[in-house]
Design an enzyme around this catalytic site. Sequence first.
Site, PDB file in Angstrom:
ATOM      1  N   SER A  65      40.828  29.949  47.273  1.00 19.57           N
ATOM      2  CA  SER A  65      41.039  31.174  47.567  1.00 19.57           C
ATOM      3  C   SER A  65      39.570  31.771  46.265  1.00 19.57           C
ATOM      4  CB  SER A  65      42.200  31.434  47.018  1.00 19.57           C
ATOM      5  OG  SER A  65      42.382  31.254  45.969  1.00 19.57           O
TER       6      SER A  65
ATOM      7  N   LYS B 127      48.430  39.063  44.719  1.00 21.33           N
ATOM      8  CA  LYS B 127      47.294  39.203  44.375  1.00 21.33           C
ATOM      9  C   LYS B 127      46.887  40.801  43.893  1.00 21.33           C
ATOM     10  CE  LYS B 127      45.714  34.464  46.183  1.00 21.33           C
ATOM     11  NZ  LYS B 127      44.738  34.118  46.376  1.00 21.33           N
TER      12      LYS B 127
END
Length: 795
Positions: free
Chosen positions: A693, A736
């Site tokens: 990511s 996140k």
Amino acid sequence: MSNNETNMKMETQHQQDSTILLSQELAILPLKGTVIYPGLALPLIIGRSRSIQLIDDALAGDKMIGVITQKDPKVEDPGPEEMYAVGTAVSILKMVRVSDHDIRVVVQGIRRFKIERFVQQEPYYVAQVLSIEEAEPQSLEIEALMGNIKNVFTKVVELSPQVPSEITSMITNLKSPGMLADFVISSLNIPVEEKQQILETIDISTRLKRVMEILNRELQVLELGQKIQTQVKEGIDRNQREYYLREQLKAIQQELGEEDEQSELEELQQRIEKANMPEEAAKAAQKELERLKRMHPAAAEYTVSRTYLDWLLDLPWSINTADNLDILQARTVLDEDHYDLEKVKKRIIEYLAVRQLKKDMKGPILCFVGPPGVGKTSLGRSIARALGRKFVRISLGGVHDEAEIRGHRRTYIGALPGRIIQGIKKAESNNPLFMLDEVDKLGADFRGDPSSALLEVLDPEQNFSFSDHYLEVSFDLSKVMFIATANILQTIPSALQDRMEILELPGYTEEEKLMIAKDFLIPKQLQEHGLQAEQLQLMDGALKAIISSYTREAGVRNLEREIATVCRGVAKEIVEGSVESVCFTEELVHQYLGPIKFYSELAERTAETGVATGLAWTPTGGDIIFVEATIMPGQKTLTLTGQLGEVMKESAQAALSYVRSKYRELGVDKDFYEHGDIHIHVPAGSVPKDGPSAGVTMFTALTSLLTRRPIRNDIAMTGEITLRGTVLPVGGIKEKVLAARRAGIHTVILPKKNEKDLEEVPENAKRDLKFEFIQKMDEIIPLVLLEPREQERVQ
């Protein structure tokens, strides 16, 4: 010849031998498992060719050689380092050839010696030796030791069948303390190492004390062995006597018609009839009872059989608890115990609704997955309370043995059922709520794979006939509601995941933590510390400071510890009389909890070239990371630091390859990599990092570095990249996004395919943030890179 004459002759010979002068060099004969002492004669069988040559040469000379015990009797041809340094000089008295390859010699020990060095190795060893002189001191202590040794040795001879009784009279008349010690040790069956230790002990007093210790040990062993033998014989006699008396008693009771109708076996028969067991279990129980009737109660197998029968009868084959199907009441109980967690509460209410419509519905198998401290285990207990079921919890963390799940077979000593059946018995109900804690931390080794044993337990199509190795009969687990907990899914085998309904419990936002602290944690800690609500009032500002500056977690476990620390501090002050009550404000946080433990990442963000802000998922929730890139003169190398995993390193390689392939579109010099080294670093180097990511973040940092355009410091990003320039979706979006909001980020850049995942993000977080969605890597350039003239910091 009498023993007295023999002893006198031995001592006289020993005194004469002690006056013989040893040569400075002696031929050395290694011995296996034998130690020879001065003054004692011993027959030896010699089979080594080089040893036979040594004996032949010695007989042709002065008949004196040195014997040394080798350390390992298995070594056929020992070297100097494999022999002890202290040995005995002996005189060869007699030699007889017993075969073509073996000779028999009788040697007489003369004196101890120590090897200085070996001067010859072929055809046999010859060593330079140092003669050891032995004094024969006389004192009251030595006389006492000699007397004790003679007394204890006499007892040892009486108890040991291996030591001839004639030795006792020989020992009794010995006057030399050194010879007494050597003779006693040579008569005992003890390890060669201990015999060698006595040979190396020169001081007479020390040698006698050591011999006394060995004698006492041998005496204790012999006495204990005799005691055990006596007890075994008495036990056998007693059992035989009891058996005959019991048989006579049975016969008398039959003749008189006074048999005890409530005997133990009849009581077991009644329990079998009342247990309402399935046909298979009832047959097994009846068969075991018949075996028990034919067995004598004193037999070792009787207890094993009786224990197995008790397990069969104690299981709740037909006992269950009625479910509380009142949906409103169940919802009230769940809300009382836990804040939020709407997805889990909704699933439990749906189960109760279906149970009202279908009475024989099988129990669901759920798996709560989330970071530590979010309430997975306590939620299981709360669900059991809401349903009105018994609660059973077992921890699977670190379990390596399959028998922990399925049980041991009865052929093993101390065998027991597995934890599943043990939990059912403990619950006293066949439909409890069964919590399998830490299922992601199961292990596997030579004892089997516990996760594979759980496949049958956690499958509604199979667990109606679960078979435990100990019971060997089927038990219906289909009514049990299983709830497993885990921190991560990656370590759970895919076959096991497929059998469970996964419910993710994400980390809490700051607002949720504030509400949990006010509604649950503070009242709990006040009660545990004996404080009244009016004695300690924690203000919202103080709680927010504790949440943001003293804890960094997805759950609330550390938050509860910090609140407990405050409660202890206030309790101490109240007991000391310095205060009567405390209004805990933000200004008092430092006084009670000390320096700030965690600082906001906001101070680290700067609008510089080559520094990009990314978003990462961690087991304790989300976090932001910084990716730093720099270039320097070099030879076309890419350096990656920060304890990165293989996947993350591959993302950096892919980002660099894409920049090189699109140099013209990105405005990068064509030959930037020809004479340069690129270094990418992710700070917090002691923390392992991995995953794809960070690909978008690395691409942005490299583009910023090579175009000399700074990156906006109010933007964070995440996404996986490909060499085609596509941005792929990633996981952990909620964690996140919450981390970005916590760090003061204004804009979050996400892959386009992750747009659907924003449904899980709390509304207040979505209101505070702006989201940009990208499909291609090039789309991020205008969003995050500033023009050179716009290098002033963006607020």
